[in-house]
Enzyme design. Sequence first.
Site, PDB file in Angstrom:
ATOM      1  N   MET A   1      37.503 -30.459 -38.647  1.00 13.82           N
ATOM      2  CA  MET A   1      38.365 -29.620 -37.340  1.00 13.82           C
ATOM      3  C   MET A   1      37.557 -29.274 -36.300  1.00 13.82           C
ATOM      4  SD  MET A   1      36.292 -26.700 -40.627  1.00 13.82           S
ATOM      5  CE  MET A   1      37.112 -25.569 -40.154  1.00 13.82           C
ATOM      6  N   TYR A   2      36.537 -30.405 -35.501  1.00 15.42           N
ATOM      7  CA  TYR A   2      35.991 -30.818 -34.580  1.00 15.42           C
ATOM      8  C   TYR A   2      37.276 -31.421 -33.359  1.00 15.42           C
ATOM      9  CZ  TYR A   2      33.810 -33.619 -30.764  1.00 15.42           C
ATOM     10  OH  TYR A   2      32.807 -33.544 -29.860  1.00 15.42           O
ATOM     11  N   TYR A   3      38.045 -32.303 -34.382  1.00 18.19           N
ATOM     12  CA  TYR A   3      38.614 -32.724 -33.161  1.00 18.19           C
ATOM     13  C   TYR A   3      39.595 -31.862 -33.134  1.00 18.19           C
ATOM     14  CZ  TYR A   3      36.052 -36.993 -33.075  1.00 18.19           C
ATOM     15  OH  TYR A   3      35.642 -38.476 -32.564  1.00 18.19           O
ATOM     16  N   ARG A   4      40.401 -31.107 -33.267  1.00 20.27           N
ATOM     17  CA  ARG A   4      40.986 -30.111 -33.333  1.00 20.27           C
ATOM     18  C   ARG A   4      40.898 -29.466 -31.921  1.00 20.27           C
ATOM     19  NH1 ARG A   4      44.481 -28.263 -36.433  1.00 20.27           N
ATOM     20  NH2 ARG A   4      43.673 -29.772 -38.190  1.00 20.27           N
TER      21      ARG A   4
ATOM     22  N   ARG B   1      35.023 -33.141 -39.490  1.00 24.24           N
ATOM     23  CA  ARG B   1      35.869 -34.202 -38.438  1.00 24.24           C
ATOM     24  C   ARG B   1      37.060 -33.561 -37.932  1.00 24.24           C
ATOM     25  NH1 ARG B   1      32.061 -36.274 -35.341  1.00 24.24           N
ATOM     26  NH2 ARG B   1      32.812 -38.432 -34.413  1.00 24.24           N
TER      27      ARG B   1
END
EC number: 5.6.2.2
Lengths: 496, 311
Positions: A186-189, A184
């Site tokens: 990583m995705y929001y990065r 999660r």
Amino acid sequence: MEFEEFEDVLFGVPLSHGSFADARDDEFDDEILEAQSDGEDILWDLGSSPTLTPALTANTPDKSTVENLGRAATASALAGSGRPARAIQDRDWVIARIEEMLETVVDGLLDDAHPVCITLTSRSGLTRRRPNPSEANEAIPSPRVQQISFPGSNAQEAWRFTVLVRILELVHSCLVDNAVMTKRDMYYRHPDLFMKQSVVDRYVDDLACTLRVSRSQLNVTAAAKGLVAGNFLIRRENGTVAHGLSEDEGILIPKVHDSDELDLSLIRWILVMEKEAGSRIARLASLTSSKATFRSLLSSSRWRELGSHGLVLTAKGYPDLASRKLLRQLADEIPHIPMYAFVDFDPDGIAIMSTYKHGSYRLAHEDVTSKDTPGLHLPDLQWLGVQSHHISQSPVTESDTETGPAGDPQGLMRLTARDRKKAHRMLEWDMCAEDGPEPVWREELQRMLMLNIKAEMQILDELPGGLVAWLSSKLDVLQGSRSPVLSICSDNELLF
Amino acid sequence: MSKQYLTLHTIDDAHPSDIFALAPTPSQVLSASGSSSIRIYDTTSPDFPLVQTLEGVHPLGIHHLVTAKEARRAASVGFEGKVKIWTQTEEGEWKQHGEISDQVKAGDIWAVALSADGNYLASSSINGKVHVWSVSEDGMPKIREYETKGSFGLCVGLSQDGRFTASGHENGSVYIFNNDTGRLAHSLAGLVHPVRSVAFSPASKLLAAGGDARIIALYDVNSGEQVANFTGHGGWILSLDWSDTGEYLLSGSHDSKAKVWRIETRSCVATHSHGDKPLWTAKWLPKSTRSEMFALGGGNNAISFYREAAG
């Protein structure tokens, strides 16, 4: 099914963005993806077996993967060509492999003769295509090998390449900093680049497959993993209230927004624990452990009273951002309330505490925070235990005879080669330097090396009244509120 | 039949962290700790002044430091894995003589011992191998390599005549090697638990070994027979040292207690407490005056000197 459609979007024929966006918004089923390569949630630095030999535990979880991948081993030049079939795949090994992949890309950019491409081994989706359920018990099918090049033949491929390079970079920085990231996180990065969570999930799993390690060995975990419990309230803007004692086993680390109100008025101390529950291996080995943990604390009869004026948090090993963020918010909210760390007496325990306290150690000495974790440090975090002097307190009897690799019944264990290596590396940290900010860490690392021993938090269960009594008396003493002797004695029988 | 030892002097804060090793000479005691420096104190003056500091010689701290009984030579091992050999000039100043590098990787060497003449250094290692180096020759070559079963060699001893090497291991094994033949002389059973200290008697006839079993075992070096057991320590035994005459054995333990044992009667004649932290090192000072003296160092960062009471 959606899965295949989606896979096609990712890896198959070029599709327009429109159809990509149409792909169902479901998450990949972690269990199925992980069943192939990732049966154990072993992180490099927190899953090491305290009681079995390191080689055994480090390799056991993915052994079957190795065997099954044997046929495909030659296919991937990246997965260790010219190396012994099973090099010691520690964190440094994975870092080196990722750097090799990135170097290949750089070589390609520098030299026209080289293609700019990344070779990826993917097993995603293969199991799902099994036409016949009866084959389910057969060997896991060989993974596919594919080349993802840049700029590639179309925009889709260029995008895939970009996603992959970014993921490589993120995983690399996690490993180098020894930090754990959730998928999660990583995705929001880069939500705009990754488009959706499952893209990250897929490529991370493929990367793990390519390197023939488990996903957790990339220091990437599935989801926010921390738990918290205590007598606090979060009043949400929308009027809902979350209570820290609402669940018997603690609540998942909540996200506290600026508009939410934290009520911490009853909190007198904050305790950060390394572990949620006793490690699997320790349980197998001794059958006695799993007491000195978050879960055991919450299930003890003492918790009703302790929990009424305290807050306990565990991120289950190396902390994720969510846990660190919450702790930082707590520290900002009630700066006068002491915050304690309770970790194993081993190099990882200190490293975990260090991640809570200073964030990534590589950046700590520069007194800057990495851009992703601004100001999440907890400089006032105090080390409650386990320290070397607690070990000598634990009673030792003459019946304490050799128990082989399982270690002493008291919970003392020998350092593994990896532990020693890690301790040496940590002694080289600036913060453990002779005139550095953490002289006690340096001393305790040296004592571990001198005696070649370590101990899990559970060792304090050997004390009268067990760990919970120890903790409560320790907290009482630190609070200066009650007689420690009294609390140990009065609870002796109550507890265990 | 107890003996009286009086505290002669205590150097508080002799080091900023745990004192892991004391190594005496006839007029000095060299000390090493978790800090990077070796500090040298004069043992001939009543106030035991600091006379030399070898600054920053092992940046990650020093776990072993030994001196030769009859030569102006010392050896130190740091957590960074290097082994440094030191010599003392005629003027009494210590200087680095060299570093052991022949067929050795940093970190291969854990415990060390020097022969009385300072010409040979024995070492133990994490992987159980035991080596002997000729430190007076150019290049300090490795001259003996003994294989064991691979258990961590926590401690090593070299007989004063240089003929025998002994090693104590984490699995409880104790080995005696014959340096003349290059062979294992005895594999000594009996301790089971990690062996943290071994020491040859001055005449090289007896070997004392101790560790987590909290027992000190005495072995006959020639026959390999266990000839005595000293019990009484409540903590792990971390340090053993024979007096010059071989009459007494000094032991230090993790529970901060030091004991003096009379070999003849096989009894403990004195017990002293050195604070409440592990007592990493306990050493006799070479007998220069009428009375026996010993020094203790440990987790309280202090060095205490004791003297035999007159009478």
